[in-house]
Design an enzyme around this catalytic site. Structure first.
Site, mmCIF file in Angstrom:
data_model
loop_
_atom_site.group_PDB
_atom_site.id
_atom_site.type_symbol
_atom_site.label_atom_id
_atom_site.label_comp_id
_atom_site.label_asym_id
_atom_site.label_seq_id
_atom_site.Cartn_x
_atom_site.Cartn_y
_atom_site.Cartn_z
ATOM 1 C CE LYS A 17 22.018 11.409 -27.225
ATOM 2 N NZ LYS A 17 22.421 11.454 -25.751
ATOM 3 C CG ASP B 244 27.346 9.064 -26.508
ATOM 4 O OD1 ASP B 244 28.276 9.251 -26.600
ATOM 5 O OD2 ASP B 244 26.489 9.155 -25.353
ATOM 6 C CE LYS C 103 28.322 7.068 -23.691
ATOM 7 N NZ LYS C 103 27.523 7.393 -22.202
ATOM 8 C CG ASP D 17 29.355 10.434 -22.590
ATOM 9 O OD1 ASP D 17 28.852 10.109 -23.550
ATOM 10 O OD2 ASP D 17 29.525 9.314 -21.532
ATOM 11 N NE ARG E 22 23.959 17.564 -21.109
ATOM 12 C CZ ARG E 22 23.874 17.166 -19.931
ATOM 13 N NH1 ARG E 22 23.906 18.065 -18.924
ATOM 14 N NH2 ARG E 22 23.627 15.993 -19.662
HETATM 15 N N1 BES Z 1 23.709 8.832 -24.124
HETATM 16 C C1 BES Z 1 24.067 9.060 -22.997
HETATM 17 C C2 BES Z 1 23.184 8.953 -21.867
HETATM 18 C C3 BES Z 1 22.570 7.393 -21.633
HETATM 19 C C4 BES Z 1 23.234 6.610 -20.930
HETATM 20 C C5 BES Z 1 21.343 7.204 -21.970
HETATM 21 C C6 BES Z 1 22.742 5.358 -20.648
HETATM 22 C C7 BES Z 1 20.807 5.892 -22.126
HETATM 23 C C8 BES Z 1 21.369 4.853 -21.049
HETATM 24 C C9 BES Z 1 24.707 10.538 -22.847
HETATM 25 O O1 BES Z 1 25.078 11.119 -23.917
HETATM 26 C C10 BES Z 1 25.726 10.590 -21.773
HETATM 27 O O2 BES Z 1 26.691 10.011 -21.934
HETATM 28 N N2 BES Z 1 25.383 11.676 -20.693
HETATM 29 C C11 BES Z 1 26.112 11.693 -19.638
HETATM 30 C C12 BES Z 1 26.307 13.145 -19.265
HETATM 31 C C13 BES Z 1 27.155 13.592 -18.213
HETATM 32 C C14 BES Z 1 28.684 13.444 -18.781
HETATM 33 C C15 BES Z 1 26.932 15.099 -17.640
HETATM 34 C C16 BES Z 1 26.033 10.712 -18.582
HETATM 35 O O3 BES Z 1 24.823 10.675 -18.081
HETATM 36 O O4 BES Z 1 26.663 10.178 -18.079
HETATM 37 ZN ZN ZN Z 2 24.448 10.375 -25.846
HETATM 38 ZN ZN ZN Z 3 26.983 11.034 -24.191
#
Ligand code: BES
Ligand code: ZN
Ligand code: ZN
Length: 532
Positions: A291, A296, A303, A373, A377
């Site tokens: 990835k 992000d 966020k 967010d 995936r």
């Molecule tokens: N990049 C983030 C996940 C992440 C957060 C990795 C903090 C390392 C440290 C990912 O893209 C994300 O934001 N995931 C969301 C998914 C949710 C919206 C289903 C999350 O984990 O909040």
């Molecule tokens: Zn991410």
């Molecule tokens: Zn994200």
């Protein structure tokens, strides 16, 4: 050959010129940026322990109940014995003194129990390097004494920690710091260590940390594209960049949904191929997938400040895949290996994808978008589908995919999940023996009911987010061909305040050491089986 192609070359300055012309954010720094680390790793030599007076520091690891005679192998052994006699030793602790020679060699003594894990050895080595690093030594001696197998592990840990500590992370201060560089690492007789392997692993870790630390206005999409291309060329690898146009032709609409908000049409999937001499295989033995979200923001579901702050690290999975490939090349691994890196930002803007959109991925599966967010995936869905088409014997992806993995494990370990239950033990064992620890989460099919969509084949994620590291993997598995053995690493430990194990920087570079161990020492292919 190392990873580093000389830094700040004409290719880089070409990038910077375009940056200025196009007004890309990178122009804000105002002068050429090095996108690759300098090549100057310390020289590793061997010498007799008696030659201590030539060294600025000596780092010695001994068992936690050392016999007195053990210290006779160290220069000025009485000094070390005195240090040892100060109090009862405890595994994992460090004590220091100064030798009486003219150089006033700094002596660092670390204790480790016979049963200590690789992680504990690395953590001790990291603590010992912390003791010396502020002194900016030019030459450090490393030695591990005691039982042969344990001492080998300890020396390997010291070498890994020293190579990590010697590495200069990117910095952009207007006045250069005048730290003298560590020039020499001297392995004082005692335990043996595989120097080429240790060097390749360390170079890989350093490259991941370097790229991950680069600010998002420097490592933007074109800069990362150019850097990957340059590394591929320097290592004589096949290189292809699937741009948005070819991704559209491939039907990779999950990736394109995420990249749609970018200001420029520069996102893409990098595909690198390594074939050992004489190996013309079309299907690789191993596909490494990563990835590479360069920043992000969360997208439309933006966020908050704290969650967004460090999201330039969201490309570290791609850096792990890339650096692992380069380390395998450096070690001339007799394997056909591909890497697939999904490179884009997850931005906010009028063209950004939105919740409730339905998109069709490259393998035809339709996705109901729930949360923008969960972009990782989305881009991985198409990347795994494209990589899966090449029918690798084993596919592994690395991604900072879910906050849920961090919540459940903290940043000390990463998560691992697999579509082949019989691989799980080996996947976890490679974490234990490499010291980059992973924990196996369930991959049971009944979790899929949480991803049932009324309008599409699958929900992107659930609305409530419970067990998201598991659901995210179930989601990804829909894009991996059934006949491909696959593991997914959720990089919860990509960053950790204060570092992790032997790494003393917040960005840990976690993953390369693990992947090399899994591929080269645990022969994951043996259990992955033949292609069906
Ligand atoms: N990049 C983030 C996940 C992440 C957060 C990795 C903090 C390392 C440290 C990912 O893209 C994300 O934001 N995931 C969301 C998914 C949710 C919206 C289903 C999350 O984990 O909040
Ligand atoms: Zn991410
Ligand atoms: Zn994200």
């Amino acid at each position: 050959m190392g990873f580093s192609v000389s830094a700040s070359t004409s290719a880089n300055s070409r990038i910077m010129r375009t940056k200025r012309r196009t007004g890309r954010p990178a122009a804000r720094l105002g002068h050429a940026t090095r996108l690759l680390p300098a090549a100057d790793a310390p020289k590793i030599t061997r010498a007799a322990a008696a030659d201590g007076a030539e060294l600025d520091a000596i780092l010695a690891i001994v068992p936690d109940s050392p016999s007195k005679s053990l210290f006779e192998q160290l220069p000025e052994s009485e000094r070390w014995q005195g240090l040892n006699a100060r109090s009862k030793p405890r595994s994992g602790t460090v004590r220091t003194t100064v030798l009486a020679n003219r150089r006033q060699t700094f002596a660092v003594l670390g204790y480790i129990g016979a049963e200590a894990s690789t992680f504990e050895r690395l953590a001790l080595a990291g603590r010992m390097l912390k003791e010396v690093s502020s002194r900016c030594p030019g030459a450090i001696g490393l030695i591990a004494l005691g039982d042969e197998a344990a001492a080998q592990g300890s020396l390997d840990a010291l070498l890994a920690a020293a190579l990590a500590s010697a590495f200069q992370m990117p910095a952009f201060r207007s006045r250069e710091h005048e730290d003298t560089a560590l020039e020499r690492l001297v392995l004082l007789d005692g335990a043996k260590v595989d120097i080429p392997y240790a060097s390749a692993a360390a170079r890989g870790n350093n490259l991941v940390r370097w790229l991950t630390a680069l600010p998002p206005n420097m490592l933007d999409t074109p800069a990362y594209h150019a850097t990957i291309a340059k590394l591929a060329k320097a290592h004589k690898l096949g290189f292809e960049w699937l741009d948005e146009q070819s991704l559209r032709r491939a039907g990779a609409n999950a990736f394109l949904a995420v990249s749609a908000a970018n200001v420029r049409r520069d996102a893409g999937i990098a595909h690198l191929t390594y074939r050992p001499r004489g190996n013309k295989a079309i299907s690789p033995d191993i596909a490494l997938v990563g990835k590479g979200i360069l920043f992000d923001t969360g997208g439309v579901n933006v966020k908050t400040h704290r969650s967004m702050l460090d999201m330039h690290i969201d490309m570290s999975g791609s850096a792990v895949a890339l650096a692992t490939l380069l380390a395998l090349v450096e070690l001339q691994a007799p394997l056909a290996v591909d890497a697939w890196l999904a490179v884009t930002e997850n931005q906010i803007g009028p063209n950004a994808y939105r919740p409730q959109e339905v998109v069709r991925a490259a393998n035809g599966v339709t996705i109901q978008v729930i949360h923008t967010d969960a972009e990782g995936r989305m881009v991985l869905a198409d990347t795994l589908a494209l990589a899966g088409k090449t029918q690798p014997r084993f596919m592994i992806d690395f991604a900072t995919l879910t906050g849920a993995a961090v919540y459940s494990l903290t940043e000390r370990m990463s998560g691992v999940l697999t579509n082949r239950p019989k691989l799980a033990a080996k996947l976890v064992e490679a974490g234990r023996t490499s010291g980059e620890r992973v924990w196996n989460f369930p991959f049971d099919a009944d979790y899929d009911t949480d991803l049932e969509s009324k309008v599409a084949d699958i929900l992107q994620c659930s609305v409530d987010g419970k067990g998201d590291q598991i659901l995210a993997t179930r989601f990804l598995s829909r894009f991996v061909p059934e006949n491909v053995a696959w593991a997914h690493v959720d990089l919860a430990s990509a960053t950790r305040t204060g570092g992790l194990a032997h790494i003393n920087t917040d960005i840990t570079g976690f993953g390369v050491r693990y992947a090399l161990e899994l591929i080269l020492k645990h022969d994951i292919l043996a259990d992955a089986g033949r292609r069906k």
